[in-house]
Design an enzyme around this catalytic site. Structure first.
Site, PDB file in Angstrom:
ATOM      1  N   ASP A 142     -58.311  -4.200  57.056  1.00  0.00           N
ATOM      2  CA  ASP A 142     -58.375  -4.396  58.438  1.00  0.00           C
ATOM      3  C   ASP A 142     -57.484  -5.784  58.386  1.00  0.00           C
ATOM      4  O   ASP A 142     -57.742  -7.154  57.987  1.00  0.00           O
ATOM      5  CB  ASP A 142     -59.314  -5.095  59.163  1.00  0.00           C
ATOM      6  CG  ASP A 142     -59.696  -5.175  60.288  1.00  0.00           C
ATOM      7  OD1 ASP A 142     -57.787  -5.406  60.855  1.00  0.00           O
ATOM      8  OD2 ASP A 142     -60.022  -6.066  60.272  1.00  0.00           O
ATOM      9  N   TYR A 178     -49.627  -0.951  75.454  1.00  0.00           N
ATOM     10  CA  TYR A 178     -49.467  -0.658  73.813  1.00  0.00           C
ATOM     11  C   TYR A 178     -47.530  -1.393  74.611  1.00  0.00           C
ATOM     12  O   TYR A 178     -47.097  -2.250  73.314  1.00  0.00           O
ATOM     13  CB  TYR A 178     -49.447   1.000  73.907  1.00  0.00           C
ATOM     14  CG  TYR A 178     -48.323   0.855  72.544  1.00  0.00           C
ATOM     15  CD1 TYR A 178     -49.197   0.497  71.786  1.00  0.00           C
ATOM     16  CD2 TYR A 178     -47.485   1.911  73.266  1.00  0.00           C
ATOM     17  CE1 TYR A 178     -48.806   1.436  70.433  1.00  0.00           C
ATOM     18  CE2 TYR A 178     -46.522   2.560  71.953  1.00  0.00           C
ATOM     19  CZ  TYR A 178     -47.476   2.545  70.406  1.00  0.00           C
ATOM     20  OH  TYR A 178     -47.110   2.789  68.897  1.00  0.00           O
ATOM     21  N   LYS A 224     -45.723  -4.238  71.575  1.00  0.00           N
ATOM     22  CA  LYS A 224     -44.554  -3.493  70.669  1.00  0.00           C
ATOM     23  C   LYS A 224     -43.544  -3.889  71.635  1.00  0.00           C
ATOM     24  O   LYS A 224     -42.108  -4.635  70.243  1.00  0.00           O
ATOM     25  CB  LYS A 224     -44.270  -2.005  71.510  1.00  0.00           C
ATOM     26  CG  LYS A 224     -45.349  -1.569  70.541  1.00  0.00           C
ATOM     27  CD  LYS A 224     -45.248  -1.836  68.677  1.00  0.00           C
ATOM     28  CE  LYS A 224     -46.366  -0.269  68.232  1.00  0.00           C
ATOM     29  NZ  LYS A 224     -46.375  -0.786  66.536  1.00  0.00           N
ATOM     30  N   THR A 273     -46.156  12.325  64.301  1.00  0.00           N
ATOM     31  CA  THR A 273     -47.066  12.448  63.110  1.00  0.00           C
ATOM     32  C   THR A 273     -48.944  12.554  63.757  1.00  0.00           C
ATOM     33  O   THR A 273     -49.522  13.539  64.480  1.00  0.00           O
ATOM     34  CB  THR A 273     -47.560  10.365  63.326  1.00  0.00           C
ATOM     35  OG1 THR A 273     -48.159  10.362  64.739  1.00  0.00           O
ATOM     36  CG2 THR A 273     -46.201  10.427  63.533  1.00  0.00           C
TER      37      THR A 273
END
Length: 243
Positions: free
Chosen positions: A54, A144, A148, A179
């Site tokens: 992690d 998010y 980013k 993905t």
């Protein structure tokens, strides 16, 4: 063999873009230290070193740096890991928001902090995999996007801070990429094929990226061909952010 005998560390290497980057680097002759959350890699390459863990845990990042130090100088670091969460801003919990920021931004800071002392004297290259959403907003993706976008700012600041050591720091900002996570999200829709077409139609090139196409951009920024490029953001998004 553009990375012949270069020691490279790749995070998020157990699937998707990270797995494709590892494949590209392996083909180019790099010595690979890979990390990810999965206990094992889906493909067996005995010549690679894999350390699961992690990256939000600073003790683990120190262990990763110690393992990298055993290889010698680290010439390339690629940050492919991340965590996505989709939720309206007013419905997202503090814990979920914190996890997104840690998973995409603060973990990247920890990797940079502990691995850059291992950069060789001639310099090194760091490539951060951000997102098109680090540059534009989208409903239900606010945290998010913030994480980013913060990664882009972190990379640009680090590029200026480490330029005197010839440590280049650049960003690849993918759009929607095929993905496992994206494919699974499509399959959860009532009509996956129709939803996929809608998403493709939002992209000027009318298709999703492949992990290999994103890895091509990462490879360019890692190699000597980009020796005068630092602090840059390279969108690999089919023209999405050109609107």
């Amino acid at each position: 063999m553009r990375l012949q005998d270069v020691n490279a560390v790749i995070t998020g290497a157990s699937s998707g873009i990270g797995q494709a980057v590892a494949s590209h680097f392996r083909r180019e002759g790099a010595n690979l230290l890979l990390t990810g959350r999965r206990p094992e890699l889906p493909e067996n390459h005995p010549e690679d070193l894999y350390l699961p863990g992690d990256l939000n845990d600073e003790a683990f990042v120190r262990e990763l740096a110690d393992r990298a130090a055993n290889l010698g100088d680290v010439g390339v670091v690629v940050l492919c890991h991340g965590l996505q969460a989709s939720s309206p801003l007013e419905e997202m919990t503090y814990d979920a928001a914190r996890d997104v920021l840690h998973g995409n931004l603060l973990s990247a800071f920890l990797v940079m902090k502990h691995l850059m002392p291992l950069a060789p004297e001639p310099g090194a290259s760091i490539v951060c995999v951000s997102s098109r959403l680090g540059m534009v907003g989208m409903p239900n993706q606010t945290l998010y996007s913030a994480a980013k976008g913060g990664l882009i700012a972190l990379a640009r600041g680090a590029a200026m801070e480490w330029a005197s050591r010839n440590i280049r720091v650049n960003v690849v900002a993918p759009g929607l990429t095929v993905t496992p996570i994206i494919e699974a999200s499509f399959e959860r829709r009532p009509d996956p094929a129709a939803y996929r077409r809608v998403r493709e139609d939002s992209i000027p090139l009318r298709r999703l990226a492949t992990p290999e196409e994103v890895a091509d951009a990462v490879l360019f920024l890692a190699c000597p061909e980009s020796s005068y490029v630092t602090g840059a953001v390279l969108p690999v998004d089919g023209g999405y952010t050109a609107f």
